[in-house]
Design a protein around this motif. Structure first.
Motif, PDB file in Angstrom:
ATOM      1  N   GLN A   1      -2.028 -15.987 -20.149  1.00 33.51           N
ATOM      2  CA  GLN A   1      -3.288 -16.273 -20.021  1.00 33.51           C
ATOM      3  C   GLN A   1      -4.039 -14.878 -19.327  1.00 33.51           C
ATOM      4  O   GLN A   1      -4.539 -14.094 -18.585  1.00 33.51           O
ATOM      5  N   GLY A   2      -3.760 -13.930 -20.669  1.00 31.54           N
ATOM      6  CA  GLY A   2      -4.438 -12.794 -19.755  1.00 31.54           C
ATOM      7  C   GLY A   2      -4.185 -11.551 -19.232  1.00 31.54           C
ATOM      8  O   GLY A   2      -4.447 -10.324 -19.028  1.00 31.54           O
ATOM      9  N   MET A   3      -2.746 -12.109 -18.507  1.00 28.62           N
ATOM     10  CA  MET A   3      -1.731 -11.320 -17.515  1.00 28.62           C
ATOM     11  C   MET A   3      -0.605 -10.355 -18.685  1.00 28.62           C
ATOM     12  O   MET A   3       0.249 -11.098 -19.072  1.00 28.62           O
ATOM     13  N   THR A   4      -0.419  -9.427 -18.301  1.00 28.37           N
ATOM     14  CA  THR A   4       0.708  -8.980 -18.738  1.00 28.37           C
ATOM     15  C   THR A   4       2.224  -8.558 -17.863  1.00 28.37           C
ATOM     16  O   THR A   4       1.083  -7.983 -17.059  1.00 28.37           O
ATOM     17  N   GLN A   5       2.910  -9.070 -18.323  1.00 25.89           N
ATOM     18  CA  GLN A   5       4.103  -9.168 -17.020  1.00 25.89           C
ATOM     19  C   GLN A   5       5.400  -8.059 -17.766  1.00 25.89           C
ATOM     20  O   GLN A   5       5.634  -8.519 -19.279  1.00 25.89           O
ATOM     21  N   ASN A   6       5.916  -7.222 -17.119  1.00 26.83           N
ATOM     22  CA  ASN A   6       7.609  -7.096 -18.038  1.00 26.83           C
ATOM     23  C   ASN A   6       8.064  -7.288 -17.142  1.00 26.83           C
ATOM     24  O   ASN A   6       8.424  -7.137 -16.008  1.00 26.83           O
ATOM     25  N   ILE A   7       9.305  -7.287 -17.833  1.00 23.97           N
ATOM     26  CA  ILE A   7      10.484  -7.878 -17.565  1.00 23.97           C
ATOM     27  C   ILE A   7      11.751  -7.027 -18.130  1.00 23.97           C
ATOM     28  O   ILE A   7      11.227  -6.134 -19.464  1.00 23.97           O
ATOM     29  N   LYS A   8      12.077  -6.128 -17.370  1.00 24.07           N
ATOM     30  CA  LYS A   8      13.331  -5.044 -17.551  1.00 24.07           C
ATOM     31  C   LYS A   8      15.304  -6.057 -17.576  1.00 24.07           C
ATOM     32  O   LYS A   8      15.311  -6.587 -16.742  1.00 24.07           O
ATOM     33  N   ASN A   9      15.728  -6.244 -18.429  1.00 23.66           N
ATOM     34  CA  ASN A   9      16.981  -7.041 -18.399  1.00 23.66           C
ATOM     35  C   ASN A   9      18.309  -5.959 -18.799  1.00 23.66           C
ATOM     36  O   ASN A   9      17.923  -4.570 -19.734  1.00 23.66           O
ATOM     37  N   THR A  10      19.266  -5.725 -18.484  1.00 22.76           N
ATOM     38  CA  THR A  10      20.682  -4.817 -18.108  1.00 22.76           C
ATOM     39  C   THR A  10      22.065  -5.864 -18.116  1.00 22.76           C
ATOM     40  O   THR A  10      21.566  -6.621 -17.529  1.00 22.76           O
ATOM     41  N   ILE A  11      22.315  -5.980 -19.271  1.00 23.17           N
ATOM     42  CA  ILE A  11      23.741  -6.458 -19.027  1.00 23.17           C
ATOM     43  C   ILE A  11      24.551  -5.447 -19.877  1.00 23.17           C
ATOM     44  O   ILE A  11      24.595  -4.564 -20.457  1.00 23.17           O
ATOM     45  N   GLY A  12      25.814  -5.278 -19.007  1.00 27.98           N
ATOM     46  CA  GLY A  12      26.947  -4.181 -19.616  1.00 27.98           C
ATOM     47  C   GLY A  12      28.046  -4.468 -18.988  1.00 27.98           C
ATOM     48  O   GLY A  12      28.602  -5.746 -18.178  1.00 27.98           O
ATOM     49  N   GLY A  13      29.319  -4.153 -19.987  1.00 26.38           N
ATOM     50  CA  GLY A  13      30.351  -4.008 -18.663  1.00 26.38           C
ATOM     51  C   GLY A  13      32.171  -3.749 -19.594  1.00 26.38           C
ATOM     52  O   GLY A  13      31.660  -2.886 -20.345  1.00 26.38           O
TER      53      GLY A  13
ATOM     54  N   SER B   1      11.434  -7.816 -12.544  1.00 28.47           N
ATOM     55  CA  SER B   1      10.065  -7.863 -12.675  1.00 28.47           C
ATOM     56  C   SER B   1       9.182  -7.967 -11.600  1.00 28.47           C
ATOM     57  O   SER B   1       9.714  -7.897  -9.747  1.00 28.47           O
ATOM     58  N   PRO B   2       8.116  -7.030 -12.028  1.00 33.66           N
ATOM     59  CA  PRO B   2       7.562  -7.209 -10.607  1.00 33.66           C
ATOM     60  C   PRO B   2       7.387  -8.651  -9.799  1.00 33.66           C
ATOM     61  O   PRO B   2       7.133  -8.991  -8.677  1.00 33.66           O
ATOM     62  N   MET B   3       7.533  -9.821 -10.401  1.00 32.94           N
ATOM     63  CA  MET B   3       7.881 -11.566  -9.874  1.00 32.94           C
ATOM     64  C   MET B   3       8.887 -11.609  -8.690  1.00 32.94           C
ATOM     65  O   MET B   3       9.434 -11.974  -7.962  1.00 32.94           O
ATOM     66  N   PHE B   4      10.100 -11.382  -9.520  1.00 31.07           N
ATOM     67  CA  PHE B   4      11.541 -11.479  -8.900  1.00 31.07           C
ATOM     68  C   PHE B   4      12.670 -10.188  -9.719  1.00 31.07           C
ATOM     69  O   PHE B   4      11.744 -10.068 -10.489  1.00 31.07           O
ATOM     70  N   SER B   5      13.578 -10.088  -8.840  1.00 32.60           N
ATOM     71  CA  SER B   5      14.752  -9.536  -9.465  1.00 32.60           C
ATOM     72  C   SER B   5      15.497 -10.426  -8.992  1.00 32.60           C
ATOM     73  O   SER B   5      15.695 -10.976  -8.076  1.00 32.60           O
ATOM     74  N   MET B   6      16.398 -10.001  -9.744  1.00 31.78           N
ATOM     75  CA  MET B   6      18.319 -10.744  -9.917  1.00 31.78           C
ATOM     76  C   MET B   6      19.146 -10.559 -10.268  1.00 31.78           C
ATOM     77  O   MET B   6      18.546  -9.457 -11.280  1.00 31.78           O
ATOM     78  N   GLY B   7      20.745 -10.381  -9.842  1.00 31.42           N
ATOM     79  CA  GLY B   7      21.152  -8.997 -10.424  1.00 31.42           C
ATOM     80  C   GLY B   7      23.401  -9.754 -10.311  1.00 31.42           C
ATOM     81  O   GLY B   7      22.806 -10.060  -9.365  1.00 31.42           O
TER      82      GLY B   7
END
Length: 299
Positions: free
Chosen positions: A46-58, A87-93
């Motif tokens: 809806q016109g708002m840009t969101q950026n998400i970064k995913n990191t997966i490793g092992g 992301s600006p909205m939440f982080s989990m890991g």
């Protein structure tokens, strides 16, 4: 003497050029692969840009248990595991090397994976035939929690860590070798299908750029796209995915064992996610792009 040296050099080159490249692994030996994948996702809602970064490793450690004909049976464990979503909205890991992280349903499930022994069967060309143990582990975790571990987090993890999805994920770590001889310029095609929250199909054209008695170097380029017609139900909404783009690969392979020394893969996808819901007057379009890089290295 110079002529004799030249003859030996030509013989060595001939052996490299005319021996098939295969996985030639020792029973009882351990082979390790360190993985790291970083994805940058940009989506517009809806016109708002969101950026998400995913990191997966092992760190994955494979122990070759047996060989029947040209099929290997291997146990493998995640010696370490890291997963982050920011992301600006939440982080989990989760990070298996962090002993001070908060314990919750997600971290318990990831913790159960680290050190657990799974089984994989693959042939000497690198085609993965079977992966077993992930679904058994999920049932074990559910039983130990009294049947309570069945929330959305576990359901999401089940799609990522099922036997079939891991079979497809591991396919990106083991290159499927051609029937031709491993000489400079040899090319072949490979298709990799990955399931999960967003099934992807990658089509590579591989080419050997150099080969000697120790190392075979190869490169690849191709396309990646979401599975045609794929949609999923989530929280009362239907999501339709239409993403496609380019992929590249560079690798160095141990010429004697066939085991990867290093692999680097990149992806650059863009497209649209369409969302339908009874609460929406019309389908909502969500432009999305995904830029990612995966590296694998032996240890």
């Amino acid at each position: 003497m110079k002529k004799l040296v030249l003859v030996f050099a030509l013989m060595a080159f001939s052996l490299v050029s005319f021996a098939q490249l295969r996985y030639n692994l020792e029973i009882g030996e351990k082979y390790g692969l360190k993985q790291l994948t970083i994805q940058d996702i940009t989506q517009t809602v809806q016109g708002m840009t969101q950026n998400i970064k995913n990191t997966i490793g092992g760190d994955l450690l494979f122990t070759i248990k047996s060989k029947d004909g040209n099929v290997y049976t291997s146990d493998f464990v995640f010696a370490s595991l890291i997963f982050k979503m920011e992301s600006p909205m939440f982080s989990m890991g989760y990070d298996s090397n962090d002993s001070n992280q908060e314990e919750n349903e997600m971290t318990k499930l990831f913790k159960s994976i680290v050190g657990y022994s799974f089984t994989m069967k693959f042939n000497d060309k690198g085609e993965i035939l079977e992966v077993d143990g992930f679904e058994k582990l999920m049932e074990k975790v559910k039983a130990e929690s009294g049947g309570q571990a069945s929330g959305p987090i576990q359901e999401s993890l089940k799609s990522q860590f099922s036997d079939e999805s891991m079979k497809q994920s591991l396919a990106s770590m083991l290159i499927v070798y051609p029937d031709g001889k491993p000489k400079t310029g040899l090319s072949w095609n490979t298709t990799i299908e990955q399931s999960g929250a967003m099934p992807l199909i990658s089509k590579y054209n591989y080419k050997i750029s150099s080969a000697n008695s120790s190392v075979v170097e190869m490169e690849g380029a191709g396309t990646m796209a979401t599975k045609e017609g794929f949609s999923q139900e989530r929280m009362g909404m239907t999501q339709h995915f239409d993403l496609k783009g380019d992929v590249t690969m560079n690798a160095k392979i141990n010429a004697k064992t066939g085991w990867p020394i290093t692999i680097k893969q990149t992806q650059d996808l863009s497209g649209n996610v369409s969302i339908e819901s009874a609460q929406l007057p019309a389908p909502m379009e969500m432009p999305m792009s995904i830029k990612g890089e995966s590296t694998f290295s032996e240890f």
